[in-house]
Design an enzyme around this catalytic site. Structure first.
Site, PDB file in Angstrom:
ATOM      1  N   SER A   4      28.563 -16.415 102.455  1.00 38.52           N
ATOM      2  CA  SER A   4      29.352 -17.257 103.133  1.00 38.52           C
ATOM      3  C   SER A   4      29.671 -18.567 102.557  1.00 38.52           C
ATOM      4  CB  SER A   4      28.673 -17.433 104.423  1.00 38.52           C
ATOM      5  OG  SER A   4      27.508 -18.229 104.129  1.00 38.52           O
ATOM      6  N   ASP A  62      23.374 -23.974  99.460  1.00 33.35           N
ATOM      7  CA  ASP A  62      24.362 -22.635  99.100  1.00 33.35           C
ATOM      8  C   ASP A  62      25.807 -23.213  98.694  1.00 33.35           C
ATOM      9  OD1 ASP A  62      22.300 -21.104  99.675  1.00 33.35           O
ATOM     10  OD2 ASP A  62      23.022 -19.950 101.333  1.00 33.35           O
TER      11      ASP A  62
END
Length: 393
Positions: A143, A201
């Site tokens: 994502s 991330d």
């Protein structure tokens, strides 16, 4: 334009992802890529195609233009609120209780499209296709790679940042200030999807290389050598929220046992950071042996914290039978593991290990870590299967 970014994988997992502990975590870019193709046009629609999950949607630009999007205007880089997310669901035509991967991906896209493009005289008409080599929902930052690609492409299309593509160059990187803006917007996309992410991330997807994370502070490490690994997906689903809660519960129940474990994991991360720094200068066989020891110790500690799984134990047993060293990556409890491949490893041994892991019902990829982050690529530089996945180039 074609936009490529590389997602990330937790290599030295310390469960500090949500800032709940003070230990150091190291994250590195994983060389499995997410590709985005953006095509401007004049047919009056904005389209999103996600071949990996079989989703294809389109919205009328004139209708979106008439919407009251004042709820998005909270500064140059806005932070999505629950109320905004609910309004976006109405815009997207999604059910109020929708929380699946497709719904979240669509919401993140609409949020970034409407927020980044709202300064334009008119919302742009365009088609976006996003295709990834990464498995979704496996704890590999898919994502984040998605959000980084969207932010980079939309900011470039709206001329908030310049297109760095040079004539004849297969790939080009944005300047530091532009990457910082990409990262800020990608973090907002991650918030739409995850609610309260750490920001690691999207940072490692943006910058690539290796990053250090401690108590919410992220800093880049000296770029380590590109390390070859096997990435194995056990295909066992897991809940990051439940696993983190389990560690917290174990810490409260056995503080004199679990606190030293966390301290020891911190020391492993710091030693790994030192070794990777030395390897950036000149990698030696002895340093690979140290990394293997750290991998083993880290895996045992994580099992003691309660984030292991029988599938991950099986993965470690299979690779150890071939003289290789593995550990979980991501939240644990299933998901994925990594196996270090030393440079002098025989090709036949690598293939035998991959075959053994596949025989366990796992998915296995041979890839590398420590790669560069988000880039713009020429169509000619992309492999045929990628061009085909993006709808032909």
């Amino acid at each position: 334009m074609q936009c490529l970014c590389r997602s990330d994988s937790w290599v030295w997992r310390t469960l500090s992802r949500e800032g709940r502990y003070r230990q150091v975590a190291l994250a590195v870019a994983l060389n499995l890529r997410t590709f985005l193709r953006l095509q401007p046009h004049s047919h009056g629609q904005v389209g999103l195609h996600l071949p990996n999950i079989g989703s294809k949607r389109a919205w009328d630009v004139a209708r979106l233009q008439q919407l009251d999007t004042s709820f998005l205007e909270q500064g140059d880089v806005s932070t999505p609120t629950p109320e905004q997310v609910e309004k976006l669901k109405e815009v997207a035509g999604l059910s109020v209780d929708g929380a699946g991967p497709e719904h979240l991906a669509v919401l993140a896209f609409l949020y970034l499209y409407l927020s980044i493009c709202r300064k334009q005289r008119a919302l742009p008409s365009l088609d976006i296709v996003v295709w990834s080599e990464l498995p979704t929902g496996a704890g590999l930052g898919s994502s984040a790679a998605y959000s980084v690609c969207l932010a980079a492409a939309l900011l470039t299309a709206c001329e908030d940042i310049p297109n760095p593509q040079k004539d004849g160059a297969p790939s080009s990187r944005w300047a530091k200030d532009d990457l910082e803006l990409i990262n800020k917007w990608a973090f907002q996309g991650e918030r739409v999807i995850h609610g309260n992410p750490s920001g690691v991330d999207n940072a490692v997807s943006t910058w690539g290389g290796a990053l250090r994370y401690q108590q919410g502070k992220i800093s880049a490490l000296q770029r380590p050598p590109t390390l070859q690994i096997l990435l194995t997906n056990t295909k066992v689903p897991r809940s990051t929220k439940a696993l983190v809660a389990g560690v917290r519960s174990r810490l409260l129940k056995f503080p004199e046992i679990v606190a030293p474990l966390l301290t020891s994991i911190d020391a492993i991360s710091l030693e790994c950071e030192r070794v990777l720094g030395d390897m950036a200068v000149a990698a030696t066989p002895e340093q690979y042996l140290v990394l293997e020891e750290l991998i083993d110790m880290n895996q045992h500690h994580l099992n003691a914290l309660g984030v292991g799984h029988a599938s991950l134990d099986r993965l470690c047993q299979v690779t150890m039978a071939h003289g290789l060293h593995s550990k979980l990556t991501g939240a644990g409890g299933g998901g994925c593991g990594i196996t270090l491949l030393k440079p002098d490893l025989e090709r036949a041994e690598v293939e035998a290990t991959k075959q053994a892991l596949t025989g366990c019902g796992f998915d296995c990829w041979e890839t590398s870590i420590g790669a560069p982050g988000v880039s713009v690529h020429s169509a000619a530089s992309l492999a045929g299967p990628v061009r085909q996945a993006l709808g032909g180039l």
